[in-house]
Design a protein around this motif. Structure first.
Motif, PDB file in Angstrom:
ATOM      1  N   GLY A 125      -2.002   8.254  -3.072  1.00 23.96           N
ATOM      2  CA  GLY A 125      -1.284   7.273  -2.265  1.00 23.96           C
ATOM      3  C   GLY A 125      -1.014   7.884  -0.913  1.00 23.96           C
TER       4      GLY A 125
ATOM      5  N   GLY B 119       3.719   4.753   3.620  1.00 28.12           N
ATOM      6  CA  GLY B 119       2.325   4.428   3.328  1.00 28.12           C
ATOM      7  C   GLY B 119       2.048   2.938   3.302  1.00 28.12           C
TER       8      GLY B 119
ATOM      9  N   GLU C  15      -1.885   2.489   3.150  1.00 26.52           N
ATOM     10  CA  GLU C  15      -2.337   3.073   1.882  1.00 26.52           C
ATOM     11  C   GLU C  15      -3.540   2.337   1.320  1.00 26.52           C
TER      12      GLU C  15
ATOM     13  N   ALA D  10      -5.828   5.568   1.691  1.00 25.24           N
ATOM     14  CA  ALA D  10      -5.587   6.555   0.628  1.00 25.24           C
ATOM     15  C   ALA D  10      -6.912   6.878  -0.074  1.00 25.24           C
TER      16      ALA D  10
END
Lengths: 305, 305
Positions: free
Chosen positions: A139, A160, A185, A189
């Motif tokens: 994440g 995020g 994210e 991520a």
């Protein structure tokens, strides 16, 4: 003999436990996968029991946990993992279980605030009062120091999940965040990289266009963090940032995104010292957890004294 | 007789000066347009001289200024307006000019931090430790309290220049920010509304689609601020927010933008008390400047004592 402290860095995929002194030295370290909460927390407790048998009693323990967690000491659910999507981990009294089993002062905060504290104490953010630790891995999460104190606010930051510009004409990828789709994210991520390029990002070559796009998204997030928190430095850790080729790209794109509006010499003249790797490498999280233990020890001592 | 304090709220278009007591009461107030710095600052000084002749010496003065400004007390240019695009105002020693002319302790911060301090002391954010004051007017700017202290960081926040999602297919407007085009300020400040709809936004009817779009952009900014600072409340002031119909729209769109990720009852169950008007109305800024004066008085007293 100086006091020893324990640290638990609980991530969504693995847990790192360590014992160290008050100066940032680790003398023992273990890690194991994050499975069900009872089993996982028991493994941590067993490790510290063994360490205590061998080296004597610990002064305190700190926990830096994945979240969302309750970090408000006034709350009846302080030290709980709360509404996490991670199966089995909702409403788990993490702090209480550790405290009951080991009967020690226990500090508790988010994994990223712990890492921020570790970097402030012994790493790349020493002597700074305002900085951000951002991790880009499974994440994206951020911890921050503001005026020398950890930022919590109402709950704790979820940096995020910031919503950033996404040019769908140039990049039609929908993003992987179950809540927001293409938040930071969801676009940047590790799982987003893997979904977009249909291969483990670790296997993408350093000159693959994936990294240029990744740097673009990360830089939009960094620009927003700079506009909001005005940090003196940004430390970037996590598995994705082990791709060192990202750093020069992220630095250049961040300067472009700000486009001269923030006239700070730290950014315009010395960006290499402004966006940096963790000084503690992959021990930032667990050393930060130890730093939380040191704080818990101090406040316990002053409360009892 | 209780001590009297002066406050200067210096905006990009107008300056408000007032004299008040330590309890949030204003006893005299004036305002005039922001013209060239010498003329503008002299008008403020003249006002306070006249007030002192009539009511006796002030204990201190506070200045909340448009920016960018230097708010670092350790800096040689503390109290300067620095790199502002406003003609004539670059590198103006605002604090020093006022201090030299009036020979009083002078507090200095951004206009939005001043307003945040005023709201914390006497307005809609009393007893909160973490909140954001956001003004939406000629520009968009934000001030914040974190752990009870004003957020400054390396320079100070520039929340209005946050980069947000902008669906150019649905809304091809390019934005008005000379630095970033379609940042939050470029899409949602007063001049952006005026440029997009080709009329003074004050003349747009309350059910005009402009307000729905405006609320969408503002809510993206608020969601990002919530993800980053996790405030206990957001106070929204400024000329554009005088369009009261915006508040229910902004609240609803913010909940949508967060999409359940931040599970705070304050947001999910009581958004009317979470995103609110300034408690001090259009006096938030100048009362905040007075609050800066009170702080300057205290620290002067403790330093000299």
């Amino acid at each position: 003999m100086s006091a020893l402290f324990g640290g638990i860095e609980a991530g969504g995929t693995k847990v790192v436990c360590a014992v160290g002194d008050g100066s940032g030295n680790i003398q023992s370290r273990t890690q194991f996968p994050t499975t069900q909460p009872e089993e996982t927390i028991q493994r941590a407790i067993d490790y510290f029991h063994r360490e205590q048998e061998q080296h004597g009693e610990l002064a305190a323990i700190g926990i830096g946990s994945f979240g969302p967690v309750d970090v408000d000491p006034q709350s009846p659910t302080f030290g709980y993992v709360t509404t996490t999507p991670k199966p089995g981990w909702q409403d788990v009294p993490f702090l209480g279980l550790v405290q009951d089993a080991l009967d020690l002062p226990v500090g508790f905060d988010t994994d990223v605030n712990a890492a921020a504290l570790g970097e402030a104490r012994w790493g790349a953010a020493q002597k700074l009062t305002d900085f951000i630790y951002l991790t880009v891995g499974t994440g994206i999460g951020g911890g921050a120091l503001v005026n020398g104190d950890l930022l919590h606010g109402m709950i704790h930051p979820e940096m995020g999940h910031m919503l950033i510009p996404h040019d769908k004409a140039a990049d039609p990828f929908e993003g992987t965040c179950p809540y927001h789709g293409d938040c930071l994210e969801g676009l940047a991520a590790g799982p987003a990289l893997e979904a977009r390029w249909a291969q483990d990002p670790k296997t993408l070559p350093g000159d693959h266009p994936a990294w240029e796009l990744e740097a673009r998204y990360l830089s939009l997030g960094l620009a927003n963090l700079i506009m909001t928190l005005s940090p003196q430095r940004i430390v970037m850790g996590g598995g994705v940032m082990k791709q060192k080729q990202l750093f020069p790209l992220v630095r250049a794109r961040t300067i472009e995104a700000l486009n001269g509006y923030v006239e700070a010499p730290q950014i315009l003249e010395d960006i290499e010292a402004y966006i940096v790797l963790p000084g503690l490498g992959s021990n930032a999280g667990v050393l930060g957890a130890i730093a939380l233990g040191i704080r818990a020890h101090r406040s316990d001592f002053s409360a009892g004294d």
